[in-house]
Design a protein around this motif. Structure first.
Motif, PDB file in Angstrom:
ATOM      1  N   PHE A  82       0.823  -1.194   0.000  1.00 63.69           N
ATOM      2  CA  PHE A  82       0.000   0.000   0.000  1.00 63.69           C
ATOM      3  C   PHE A  82       0.864   1.253   0.000  1.00 63.69           C
ATOM      4  CE2 PHE A  82       0.691  -1.227   4.372  1.00 63.69           C
ATOM      5  CZ  PHE A  82       0.998  -0.034   5.015  1.00 63.69           C
ATOM      6  N   THR A  83       0.228   2.362  -0.377  1.00 61.03           N
ATOM      7  CA  THR A  83       0.870   3.666  -0.407  1.00 61.03           C
ATOM      8  C   THR A  83       0.123   4.589   0.540  1.00 61.03           C
ATOM      9  OG1 THR A  83       1.560   3.390  -2.698  1.00 61.03           O
ATOM     10  CG2 THR A  83       1.469   5.632  -1.878  1.00 61.03           C
ATOM     11  N   VAL A  84       0.868   5.380   1.305  1.00 63.47           N
ATOM     12  CA  VAL A  84       0.280   6.377   2.185  1.00 63.47           C
ATOM     13  C   VAL A  84       0.491   7.743   1.556  1.00 63.47           C
ATOM     14  CG1 VAL A  84       0.399   7.463   4.461  1.00 63.47           C
ATOM     15  CG2 VAL A  84       0.644   4.987   4.247  1.00 63.47           C
ATOM     16  N   GLN A  85      -0.605   8.502   1.468  1.00 58.64           N
ATOM     17  CA  GLN A  85      -0.548   9.849   0.907  1.00 58.64           C
ATOM     18  C   GLN A  85      -1.118  10.832   1.923  1.00 58.64           C
ATOM     19  OE1 GLN A  85      -2.977   8.982  -2.552  1.00 58.64           O
ATOM     20  NE2 GLN A  85      -1.153   9.025  -3.853  1.00 58.64           N
ATOM     21  N   THR A  86      -0.621  12.071   1.903  1.00 58.73           N
ATOM     22  CA  THR A  86      -1.107  13.101   2.813  1.00 58.73           C
ATOM     23  C   THR A  86      -1.491  14.352   2.040  1.00 58.73           C
ATOM     24  OG1 THR A  86       1.124  13.945   3.200  1.00 58.73           O
ATOM     25  CG2 THR A  86       0.306  12.278   4.735  1.00 58.73           C
ATOM     26  N   SER A  87      -2.360  15.156   2.671  1.00 59.69           N
ATOM     27  CA  SER A  87      -2.831  16.384   2.041  1.00 59.69           C
ATOM     28  C   SER A  87      -3.222  17.388   3.115  1.00 59.69           C
ATOM     29  CB  SER A  87      -4.040  16.090   1.150  1.00 59.69           C
ATOM     30  OG  SER A  87      -4.631  17.276   0.691  1.00 59.69           O
ATOM     31  N   ALA A  88      -3.032  18.645   2.816  1.00 55.78           N
ATOM     32  CA  ALA A  88      -3.479  19.704   3.706  1.00 55.78           C
ATOM     33  C   ALA A  88      -4.908  20.134   3.384  1.00 55.78           C
ATOM     34  CB  ALA A  88      -2.542  20.903   3.609  1.00 55.78           C
ATOM     35  N   ASP A  89      -5.334  19.960   2.122  1.00 50.84           N
ATOM     36  CA  ASP A  89      -6.642  20.459   1.704  1.00 50.84           C
ATOM     37  C   ASP A  89      -7.627  19.369   1.260  1.00 50.84           C
ATOM     38  OD1 ASP A  89      -5.624  19.670  -0.746  1.00 50.84           O
ATOM     39  OD2 ASP A  89      -5.489  21.695  -1.564  1.00 50.84           O
ATOM     40  N   GLY A  90      -7.202  18.129   1.202  1.00 47.97           N
ATOM     41  CA  GLY A  90      -8.079  17.038   0.780  1.00 47.97           C
ATOM     42  C   GLY A  90      -8.204  16.886  -0.725  1.00 47.97           C
ATOM     43  N   GLU A  91      -7.502  17.712  -1.484  1.00 43.09           N
ATOM     44  CA  GLU A  91      -7.546  17.634  -2.943  1.00 43.09           C
ATOM     45  C   GLU A  91      -6.189  17.329  -3.556  1.00 43.09           C
ATOM     46  OE1 GLU A  91      -9.496  20.845  -4.914  1.00 43.09           O
ATOM     47  OE2 GLU A  91     -10.967  21.074  -3.325  1.00 43.09           O
ATOM     48  N   HIS A  92      -5.144  17.892  -3.004  1.00 45.34           N
ATOM     49  CA  HIS A  92      -3.790  17.714  -3.542  1.00 45.34           C
ATOM     50  C   HIS A  92      -3.002  16.815  -2.601  1.00 45.34           C
ATOM     51  CE1 HIS A  92      -5.306  21.604  -5.035  1.00 45.34           C
ATOM     52  NE2 HIS A  92      -4.792  21.158  -6.181  1.00 45.34           N
ATOM     53  N   PHE A  93      -2.849  15.553  -2.999  1.00 35.43           N
ATOM     54  CA  PHE A  93      -2.169  14.565  -2.168  1.00 35.43           C
ATOM     55  C   PHE A  93      -0.750  14.338  -2.654  1.00 35.43           C
ATOM     56  CE2 PHE A  93      -6.514  13.755  -1.065  1.00 35.43           C
ATOM     57  CZ  PHE A  93      -6.459  13.282   0.233  1.00 35.43           C
ATOM     58  N   LYS A  94       0.152  14.087  -1.691  1.00 37.95           N
ATOM     59  CA  LYS A  94       1.543  13.748  -2.000  1.00 37.95           C
ATOM     60  C   LYS A  94       1.863  12.409  -1.354  1.00 37.95           C
ATOM     61  CE  LYS A  94       3.277  18.455  -2.268  1.00 37.95           C
ATOM     62  NZ  LYS A  94       4.262  19.406  -1.756  1.00 37.95           N
ATOM     63  N   ASN A  95       2.662  11.604  -2.041  1.00 41.76           N
ATOM     64  CA  ASN A  95       3.070  10.312  -1.486  1.00 41.76           C
ATOM     65  C   ASN A  95       3.993  10.524  -0.297  1.00 41.76           C
ATOM     66  OD1 ASN A  95       1.615   8.947  -3.395  1.00 41.76           O
ATOM     67  ND2 ASN A  95       3.359   8.297  -4.587  1.00 41.76           N
ATOM     68  N   ALA A  96       3.694   9.830   0.797  1.00 44.74           N
ATOM     69  CA  ALA A  96       4.549   9.861   1.977  1.00 44.74           C
ATOM     70  C   ALA A  96       5.424   8.614   2.028  1.00 44.74           C
ATOM     71  CB  ALA A  96       3.709   9.959   3.246  1.00 44.74           C
ATOM     72  N   ALA A 138       4.620   0.728   1.664  1.00 40.99           N
ATOM     73  CA  ALA A 138       4.912  -0.293   2.669  1.00 40.99           C
ATOM     74  C   ALA A 138       4.270  -1.610   2.268  1.00 40.99           C
ATOM     75  CB  ALA A 138       4.407   0.142   4.040  1.00 40.99           C
ATOM     76  N   GLU A 139       4.665  -2.649   2.968  1.00 40.74           N
ATOM     77  CA  GLU A 139       4.105  -3.987   2.774  1.00 40.74           C
ATOM     78  C   GLU A 139       3.728  -4.542   4.136  1.00 40.74           C
ATOM     79  OE1 GLU A 139       5.405  -8.375   1.034  1.00 40.74           O
ATOM     80  OE2 GLU A 139       6.780  -6.700   0.868  1.00 40.74           O
ATOM     81  N   SER A 140       2.493  -4.974   4.278  1.00 41.78           N
ATOM     82  CA  SER A 140       2.065  -5.591   5.527  1.00 41.78           C
ATOM     83  C   SER A 140       2.071  -7.107   5.368  1.00 41.78           C
ATOM     84  CB  SER A 140       0.671  -5.101   5.924  1.00 41.78           C
ATOM     85  OG  SER A 140      -0.282  -5.533   4.982  1.00 41.78           O
ATOM     86  N   GLY A 156      -1.941  -8.662  17.908  1.00 42.34           N
ATOM     87  CA  GLY A 156      -1.067  -7.489  17.871  1.00 42.34           C
ATOM     88  C   GLY A 156      -1.264  -6.699  16.598  1.00 42.34           C
ATOM     89  N   GLY A 157      -0.306  -5.878  16.276  1.00 45.98           N
ATOM     90  CA  GLY A 157      -0.420  -5.034  15.100  1.00 45.98           C
ATOM     91  C   GLY A 157       0.933  -4.820  14.450  1.00 45.98           C
ATOM     92  N   GLN A 158       0.964  -3.921  13.508  1.00 49.72           N
ATOM     93  CA  GLN A 158       2.195  -3.600  12.799  1.00 49.72           C
ATOM     94  C   GLN A 158       2.401  -2.098  12.843  1.00 49.72           C
ATOM     95  OE1 GLN A 158       1.958  -5.215   8.854  1.00 49.72           O
ATOM     96  NE2 GLN A 158       1.686  -7.292   9.581  1.00 49.72           N
ATOM     97  N   LEU A 159       3.639  -1.682  12.947  1.00 51.40           N
ATOM     98  CA  LEU A 159       3.988  -0.271  12.978  1.00 51.40           C
ATOM     99  C   LEU A 159       4.769   0.061  11.722  1.00 51.40           C
ATOM    100  CD1 LEU A 159       4.255   2.471  14.465  1.00 51.40           C
ATOM    101  CD2 LEU A 159       6.360   1.562  15.468  1.00 51.40           C
ATOM    102  N   PHE A 160       4.326   1.097  11.021  1.00 52.72           N
ATOM    103  CA  PHE A 160       5.012   1.561   9.825  1.00 52.72           C
ATOM    104  C   PHE A 160       5.415   3.010  10.038  1.00 52.72           C
ATOM    105  CE2 PHE A 160       1.941  -1.612   8.458  1.00 52.72           C
ATOM    106  CZ  PHE A 160       2.744  -2.489   7.743  1.00 52.72           C
TER     107      PHE A 160
END
Length: 67
Positions: free
Chosen positions: A3-17, A20-22, A28-32
């Motif tokens: 999967f890819t994690v993306q972030t945005s300040a306005d909800g329209e313009h996303f940038k790849n952060a 990762a692979e789970s 338990g869980g996984q930390l990325f």
């Protein structure tokens, strides 16, 4: 699951952060961590890039924490 994690300040313009692979897990869980995560982001989007085992992706819990 890949999967890819993306972030945005306005909800329209996303940038790849980062990407990762789970792995399947029992208890338990996984930390990325993503070094390219911006200092501030209002929106976080997870894009399913691929699933090796099946066509379904499940997220039970998600926490996004800043620096």
């Amino acid at each position: 699951n890949f999967f890819t994690v993306q972030t945005s300040a306005d909800g329209e313009h996303f940038k790849n952060a980062g990407d990762a692979e789970s792995y399947p897990l029992g208890a338990g869980g996984q930390l990325f961590t993503f070094p390219d995560m911006p200092d501030k982001a209002r929106y976080v989007r997870i894009t399913d890039v691929g699933n090796i085992i099946s066509d379904q992706t499940e997220i039970a819990e998600l926490m996004a924490a800043g620096k």
